[in-house]
Design an enzyme around this catalytic site. Structure first.
Site, mmCIF file in Angstrom:
data_model
loop_
_atom_site.group_PDB
_atom_site.id
_atom_site.type_symbol
_atom_site.label_atom_id
_atom_site.label_comp_id
_atom_site.label_asym_id
_atom_site.label_seq_id
_atom_site.Cartn_x
_atom_site.Cartn_y
_atom_site.Cartn_z
ATOM 1 N N TRP A 130 0.906 -1.290 -0.052
ATOM 2 C CA TRP A 130 -0.152 -0.041 -0.060
ATOM 3 C C TRP A 130 0.732 1.309 0.122
ATOM 4 C CZ3 TRP A 130 -0.304 4.314 3.608
ATOM 5 C CH2 TRP A 130 -1.355 4.920 3.211
ATOM 6 N N HIS A 131 2.189 1.149 0.677
ATOM 7 C CA HIS A 131 2.977 2.398 0.907
ATOM 8 C C HIS A 131 3.537 2.740 -0.619
ATOM 9 C CE1 HIS A 131 2.164 1.643 5.124
ATOM 10 N NE2 HIS A 131 2.596 2.766 5.112
ATOM 11 N N GLY A 132 3.787 1.703 -1.498
ATOM 12 C CA GLY A 132 4.281 2.074 -2.703
ATOM 13 C C GLY A 132 4.658 0.766 -3.569
ATOM 14 N N PHE A 173 2.756 8.260 -1.025
ATOM 15 C CA PHE A 173 2.067 7.061 -0.746
ATOM 16 C C PHE A 173 0.596 7.260 -1.084
ATOM 17 C CE2 PHE A 173 5.376 6.711 2.826
ATOM 18 C CZ PHE A 173 6.318 6.327 1.931
#
Lengths: 489, 352
Positions: A324-326, A489
């Site tokens: 989800w962060h990247g 993000f």
């Protein structure tokens, strides 16, 4: 628009004036909605279309879900919402990453596949508002939340600027009920909101951008190994930077919202004093971890399907949380490590406690020292330090540009590579050491407290003095243009 | 028990902040400092937007600190009627910016490229290009919000001295604390606070205090020595140099193909910097070759008595008083060399 900009100061003053004029509640909500669109559009105007698309589709899908009893149709409307939201997120965030990995996979099989690298710009905040709108349609599907009849309330729930681009990730029940009745900040809310805004800006501008960003960026950008002390300093600098950056944003968001009379959920609760990783995730980016728990971990079966399946669910949740962060394997590794630590912790907690007499012996030894501490406190303190140590190891993957750089940094930190040059100057190392110790001590002291309970007990002159010191340091630091780490993000 | 005196706390905080800001501003003014603008990404981007208003008299100036100090923009405007666009960056190779201008299909103007050999003839991706690369990456992402902030900031910076980030920010002041650094660590030396200031048009100017005090001048000279300006090791040669010149030629050709022009400028430096530069980058191996292979005109200060008569107080940049006649002469020489007129008025005959 970022909170740490002159544009925001002007925007916020005008909005506060508008919000406190004797307009009807509907007019005030329209003002807030238009202001939120303006707040977003000043980044990149065309991306506002995505926000509108998400808002309109989810509003109508939720209504369709609620009015039909047919299971298949309900599922179909939910699928439309999921496909649209996750499709947009996947295209903008993971398109390049998927193509890159597909090309690598083909190459590993001896097939030369060269696609034109897509030139995709990530719309700011898409990860956040996607989760906000998803929680709404899923909750309506689960009949946990009735669809909001007012499009204005729903649009404002999605777009409300304090949470829009970097959270906290709100749920329908957090905000929609607040839009139903007229709200205006009391004088206490206004002042406390302004104090929180100052505190958040202090964390962001002074600590994250002013003191920690430069040494962390410098060391992590070097293409060669460095001295172990420099490597540790860079990781600790990043550790402080990312906390002060992101918790600073959340604190600003909560403060700004409070000035308008609305409360947002807490997003950080002194995570660097966490005792273990489950405690860490109860304290770090709380709204994301609870979102993942409620919409991923529990639907996967949570801990209801036996030990092994629990560990699998934990790992899936944390791996996806990392992603989800990247779009990078480093984030997957970061999430995977957190998942692994959670599994190990769960395993250890399952082992029966040691004999009481051992603990008594430990108690006696510790009580014999000159430090007036209790054994439980001491062991918790050491556990918190150990947790922070492991959290810092995971930050290496989070911050490094690629896997090779992360491994090189870890080899430097643990003295496997020792011949790297010294790079950081003494003042930088002093700043990092002071901030790290201060941050840990503050988190440990505040572990079971709240900012409000502590500052609220201060006499007015002390509170005013601390407030002014924060503001003066913000003015002196003068970093007004850098955006928040979590915007990417 | 919570205190309910938040109002009192807020008023106290406000009073303390206002007192501090007023005191801080008065303190720096009393120390004799003048207003200076932050030469940050936004100021650069603000100027970058102006490059499309083409006229030979309104060139885009790129390079490093020498063209920022030595070309006096007020004199240029007075002489030609046009405001040049100052895009030079201190301590940076201008090659990435030249490449950016060459790759911008809408740019058809005139470029003046300041050559400081040690910076210009540096390898691709080197530290010398770092700052330029950051500005170039920032420009397309310069959001509307940042543009509004820039305008508001400009008003504040026009009135408050202490908002000079380069000198009076917390980090700048902390860096000046007398703390001995670890042995073996390179620490970028601090320029004296009194060195100079940046104008709103990105012009760099030595301060009166710098011109009056040789100790301050020695402080700047010490920084140059520390940064290796007096070293005599020969610069890049072989394929690295050929590639550099070849890439510059590519940029020059692109600008010329669209009707624009590129002129190289070698601004004055003084002994001992000039004598070191002659050894590290002999003219025939670098400057002459650059002009020969790119086919672009160049003005070297040593070729013109009117440009080479000055002594740089810090060995590298002209004094404010000297920049004015220097700029006048430079305009005339560019006109003669390139056979163009840079002036807006028809009072001065067009040279053909």
């Amino acid at each position: 628009m970022v909170f740490n900009s002159y544009t925001f100061v002007l925007f916020f003053i005008l909005l506060l004036v508008l919000h406190n004029l004797p307009f009807s509640w509907k007019t005030k909500k329209i003002n807030l909605l238009l202001a939120s669109y303006l707040f977003y559009a000043l980044w990149n105007p065309p991306f506002i279309l995505l926000l509108w698309l998400s808002t309109v589709v989810d509003y109508y899908m939720a209504r369709l879900i609620s009015v039909t009893e047919d299971k298949m149709r309900r599922k179909m409307w939910l699928a439309v919402s999921l496909v649209l939201n996750l499709g947009m997120l996947s295209y903008f965030k993971y398109g390049g990453f998927l193509l890159e990995n597909f090309t690598a996979l083909m190459a590993s099989m001896g097939i030369v596949f060269q696609a034109v690298k897509p030139d995709i710009i990530l719309p700011v905040g898409i990860s956040f508002y996607t989760f906000v709108t998803l929680s709404y349609t899923i909750d309506v599907y689960r009949r946990k939340f009735a669809p909001e009849p007012s499009f204005l309330n729903f649009a404002l729930f999605v777009t409300y600027f304090p949470h829009l681009v970097a959270g906290p990730i709100v749920r329908p029940e957090d905000l929609i009920p607040q839009f139903k009745e007229p709200r205006k900040a009391t004088s206490y809310q206004m002042l406390w909101g302004l104090f929180l805004l100052s505190l958040g800006l202090f964390m962001k501008v002074v600590i994250a951008d002013g003191w920690m960003a430069e040494p962390a960026d410098f060391i992590f950008s070097l293409p060669f190994p460095v001295n172990p002390l420099d490597a540790w300093s860079a990781v600790l600098a990043f550790s402080a930077q990312i906390f002060c950056d992101f918790a600073g944003y959340s604190t600003c968001a909560i403060g700004v919202s409070l000035c308008l009379g609305f409360t947002l959920p807490e997003n950080f609760r002194f995570p660097y004093a966490a005792i273990g990783f489950s405690d860490f995730w109860r304290r770090w980016h709380i709204t994301l971890s609870t979102w993942l728990r409620d919409y991923l971990y529990i639907p996967l079966g949570g801990n209801r399907s036996g030990g092994f399946r629990t560990y699998i669910n934990l790992m899936i949740t944390m791996l996806l949380g990392g992603l989800w962060h990247g779009a990078s394997w480093n984030f997957v590794i970061w999430g995977g490590l957190h998942g692994l630590f959670l599994c190990i912790e769960r395993l250890i907690r399952g082992i029966p406690k040691r004999q009481k007499n051992t603990s008594l012996a430990e108690d006696m030894v510790i009580q014999a020292t000159i430090i007036p501490i209790r054994s439980k406190n001491m062991s918790n303190f050491l556990l918190a330090l150990f947790t922070l140590f492991l959290v810092n190891i995971t930050w290496v993957f989070f911050r490094s540009p690629d896997f090779g750089s992360a491994m090189r940094m870890l080899l430097c930190m643990f003295g496997v590579i020792t011949q790297g040059p010294k790079m950081l100057a003494t003042p930088d190392m002093l700043k990092i050491a002071i901030v790290t110790v201060a941050l840990f001590c503050t988190h440990w002291y505040m572990r079971d407290k709240t900012v409000r309970s502590v500052f609220g007990r201060f006499p007015w002159w002390l509170l005013g003095t601390i407030w002014s010191i924060m503001l003066i340091l913000i003015i002196l630091t003068q970093k007004s243009t850098s955006s928040f780490i979590y915007f990417q993000f | 028990m919570e205190t309910h005196d938040y109002k009192k706390a807020a008023w106290l905080a406000l009073a303390l902040v206002l007192l501090f800001v007023a005191g801080w501003e008065i303190y720096w003014r009393n120390q004799g400092f003048a207003l200076s603008f932050n030469d940050d990404e936004s100021l650069w981007a603000h100027n970058r937007k102006k490059i499309y208003n083409t006229a030979p008299g309104q060139p885009v100036i790129i390079g490093s600190s020498r063209v920022k100090f030595d070309i006096d923009q007020e004199t240029w405007e007075k002489e030609t009627g046009y405001k040049p666009v100052q895009l030079a960056l201190v301590g940076t190779s201008p090659r990435p910016i030249l490449r950016d201008l060459a790759n911008d299909p809408k740019f058809k103007g005139t470029v003046l490229v300041g050559i400081t050999e040690g910076l210009f003839f540096s390898a691709d991706g080197s530290f010398m290009e770092d700052r330029a690369a950051k500005r170039l990456a920032f420009y397309p992402r310069w959001s509307l919000s940042q543009q509004v902030s820039f305008q508001l900031n400009h008003i504040l910076e026009s009135n408050l001295i202490f908002l000079d980030e380069e000198r009076f920010s917390l980090n700048s002041l902390l860096k000046r604390l007398p703390i001995e650094s670890r042995p073996g660590v390179f620490v970028f030396p601090n320029f004296p606070l009194q060195m100079g200031y940046t104008m709103a048009n990105r012009q760099e100017v030595f301060s009166d205090a710098f011109m009056a005090d040789t100790a301050v001048q020695h402080g700047v000279q010490y920084v140059w020595s520390y940064l290796g300006m007096l070293e005599t090791k020969r610069g890049f040669s072989g394929d690295t140099l050929s590639n550099i010149i070849s890439s510059v030629k590519g940029s020059v050709d692109k600008i010329r193909a669209r009707g624009g022009s590129v002129t190289f400028l070698r601004m004055p430096s003084s002994d001992p910097a000039w004598s070191a530069e002659k050894q590290t980058h002999p003219r025939e191996l670098y400057w002459d070759r650059l002009l020969r292979e790119t086919g672009a005109p160049g003005i070297h200060f040593t070729d013109y008595p009117e440009l080479s008569k000055y002594i740089c107080p810090d060995w590298s940049h002209l004094s404010p008083a000297d920049t004015k006649p220097f700029t006048k002469d430079l305009i005339r020489i560019i006109e003669e060399k390139n056979r163009v007129t840079l002036r807006k008025t028809s009072a001065i005959p067009k040279i053909q």
